[in-house]
Design a protein around this motif. Structure first.
Motif, short mmCIF file in Angstrom:
data_model
loop_
_atom_site.label_atom_id
_atom_site.label_comp_id
_atom_site.label_asym_id
_atom_site.label_seq_id
_atom_site.Cartn_x
_atom_site.Cartn_y
_atom_site.Cartn_z
N LEU A 74 0.85 -1.36 0.01
CA LEU A 74 0.05 -0.08 0.06
C LEU A 74 0.83 1.32 -0.08
N SER A 75 1.94 1.14 0.83
CA SER A 75 2.58 2.49 0.86
C SER A 75 3.46 2.71 -0.70
N THR A 76 4.05 1.98 -1.30
CA THR A 76 4.49 1.98 -2.62
C THR A 76 3.53 2.44 -3.56
N GLY A 77 2.34 1.82 -3.29
CA GLY A 77 1.08 2.18 -4.24
C GLY A 77 0.73 3.54 -4.24
N GLY A 78 0.61 3.91 -2.77
CA GLY A 78 0.39 5.52 -2.63
C GLY A 78 1.50 6.62 -3.32
N GLU A 79 2.69 6.23 -3.03
CA GLU A 79 3.58 6.79 -3.74
C GLU A 79 3.50 6.92 -4.97
N LEU A 80 3.46 5.69 -5.70
CA LEU A 80 3.30 5.53 -7.19
C LEU A 80 1.95 6.33 -7.80
N PHE A 81 1.05 6.45 -6.87
CA PHE A 81 -0.29 7.00 -7.29
C PHE A 81 -0.17 8.41 -7.14
N ARG A 82 0.56 9.11 -6.30
CA ARG A 82 0.93 10.46 -5.92
C ARG A 82 1.86 11.12 -7.05
N ILE A 83 2.85 10.22 -7.63
CA ILE A 83 3.67 10.55 -8.75
C ILE A 83 2.95 10.29 -10.08
N ASN A 84 2.18 9.51 -10.49
CA ASN A 84 1.83 8.88 -11.67
C ASN A 84 0.47 9.35 -11.99
N CYS A 85 -0.57 9.54 -10.99
CA CYS A 85 -2.12 9.57 -11.12
C CYS A 85 -2.84 10.81 -10.51
N SER A 86 -2.23 11.13 -9.63
CA SER A 86 -2.71 12.10 -8.93
C SER A 86 -2.98 13.61 -9.29
N GLN A 87 -2.04 13.95 -10.38
CA GLN A 87 -2.28 15.12 -11.10
C GLN A 87 -3.46 15.22 -12.40
N CYS A 88 -4.00 14.15 -12.51
CA CYS A 88 -5.12 14.08 -13.19
C CYS A 88 -6.44 13.49 -12.77
N HIS A 89 -6.09 12.66 -11.76
CA HIS A 89 -7.46 11.98 -11.30
C HIS A 89 -7.59 12.35 -9.70
N ASP A 141 0.31 -2.59 -6.71
CA ASP A 141 0.20 -1.63 -5.65
C ASP A 141 -0.49 -0.38 -5.85
N ILE A 142 -0.55 0.12 -6.80
CA ILE A 142 -1.40 1.26 -7.34
C ILE A 142 -2.97 0.87 -7.04
N ILE A 143 -3.29 -0.34 -7.70
CA ILE A 143 -4.74 -0.77 -7.65
C ILE A 143 -5.02 -0.98 -6.03
N ALA A 144 -4.07 -1.65 -5.11
CA ALA A 144 -4.59 -1.97 -3.73
C ALA A 144 -4.51 -0.72 -3.12
N TYR A 145 -3.71 0.54 -3.50
CA TYR A 145 -3.77 1.81 -2.81
C TYR A 145 -5.46 2.30 -3.21
N ILE A 146 -5.59 2.41 -4.24
CA ILE A 146 -6.91 2.80 -4.76
C ILE A 146 -7.96 2.24 -3.91
#
Length: 192
Positions: A74-89, A141-146
Motif C-alpha cells: 500500500l505505501s508503494t502504491g500510494g507513492e506511485l499514485f501520487r507521482i503518476n495518477c494524482s495530477q489528473c485523477h 500496488d497502485i490498484i491496492a492503494y486505490i
C-alpha cells in the motif's frame, strides 16, 4: 475499422476492449467529446469473451488473470499514485479537469480489472503505462492503494469539504471570515 463507423481494433488488445466495454463507455454517441461511464451492456463474462476475441484477431495488451492485488504494498502504491495518477485523477481519486473540455474520471466506481486495463491501454487523454514504465507489481500496488485506501479513507482532520483541494477550503475560510467581520462591524456599530 470502417471509415465513419469505428476505428481499427488491430493491436488494441483485450485490455482496451475490457476497459471500454465493461465501464459502459462503448458504444459511444458521436456527439460526445469524451466517453462517459454508463451501465455496461454486457456481463463480465461476455466482456472477457469479447476482449479475447479481439485479442485473437489483432493482439495487444492483456489484463492478467487472477487476483490483481496479490502481494501488493500500500505505501508503494500510494507513492506511485501520487507521482503518476494524482495530477489528473486528484489526490482523493475523485477526478479532475483536463484541457479541451475533457476530464479525468473518478476512480471510485472502477474495478481492479478496469484500473489495470486503463493503465495498459491509456483511454482518451490518459497516457499508456506499459510494463516497462510501471511494472505489473507496481500496478498491483497502485490498484491496492486505490481500492483499499482511497475508497475507504476517513478524513482524520474533520470535514473534508468534498476533497476538491485548497479552493474549497479557501472559499469556506473566506466566507466564514466575511460573515465574522460583518457581525463584528454590526456589533461595533450597535455599541456606538
Amino acid at each position: 475499422g470502417v471509415e465513419g463507423r469505428g476505428p481499427s481494433l488491430i493491436g488494441v488488445g483485450s485490455a482496451s476492449v475490457e476497459f471500454q466495454v465493461s465501464s459502459g463507455r462503448m458504444p459511444m454517441a458521436r456527439q460526445e467529446a469524451q466517453a462517459m461511464r454508463k451501465p455496461p451492456a454486457f456481463t463480465d463474462e461476455q466482456v472477457r469473451q469479447l476482449g479475447q476475441y479481439i485479442q485473437e484477431l489483432g493482439g495487444g495488451p492483456q489484463v492478467p488473470q487472477g487476483d490483481l492485488r496479490e502481494g501488493a504494498n500500500l505505501s508503494t502504491g500510494g507513492e506511485l499514485f501520487r507521482i503518476n495518477c494524482s495530477q489528473c485523477h486528484a489526490f482523493g481519486a475523485g477526478g479532475g479537469a483536463l484541457s479541451s473540455g475533457k476530464y479525468a474520471p473518478s476512480l471510485k466506481p472502477a474495478s481492479d480489472r478496469q484500473i489495470y486495463a486503463a493503465m495498459l491501454s491509456g483511454p482518451q487523454n490518459m497516457p499508456v503505462f506499459g510494463d516497462n514504465q510501471i511494472t505489473p507489481e507496481q500496478k498491483a500496488d497502485i490498484i491496492a492503494y486505490i481500492q483499499e485506501t482511497l475508497k475507504h479513507d476517513q478524513d482524520q482532520g474533520g470535514f473534508n469539504l468534498g476533497r476538491y483541494g485548497p479552493s474549497t477550503e479557501g472559499l469556506a475560510i473566506f466566507l466564514v471570515g466575511i460573515v465574522a467581520l460583518v457581525f463584528a462591524s454590526l456589533w461595533i456599530a450597535g455599541k456606538s
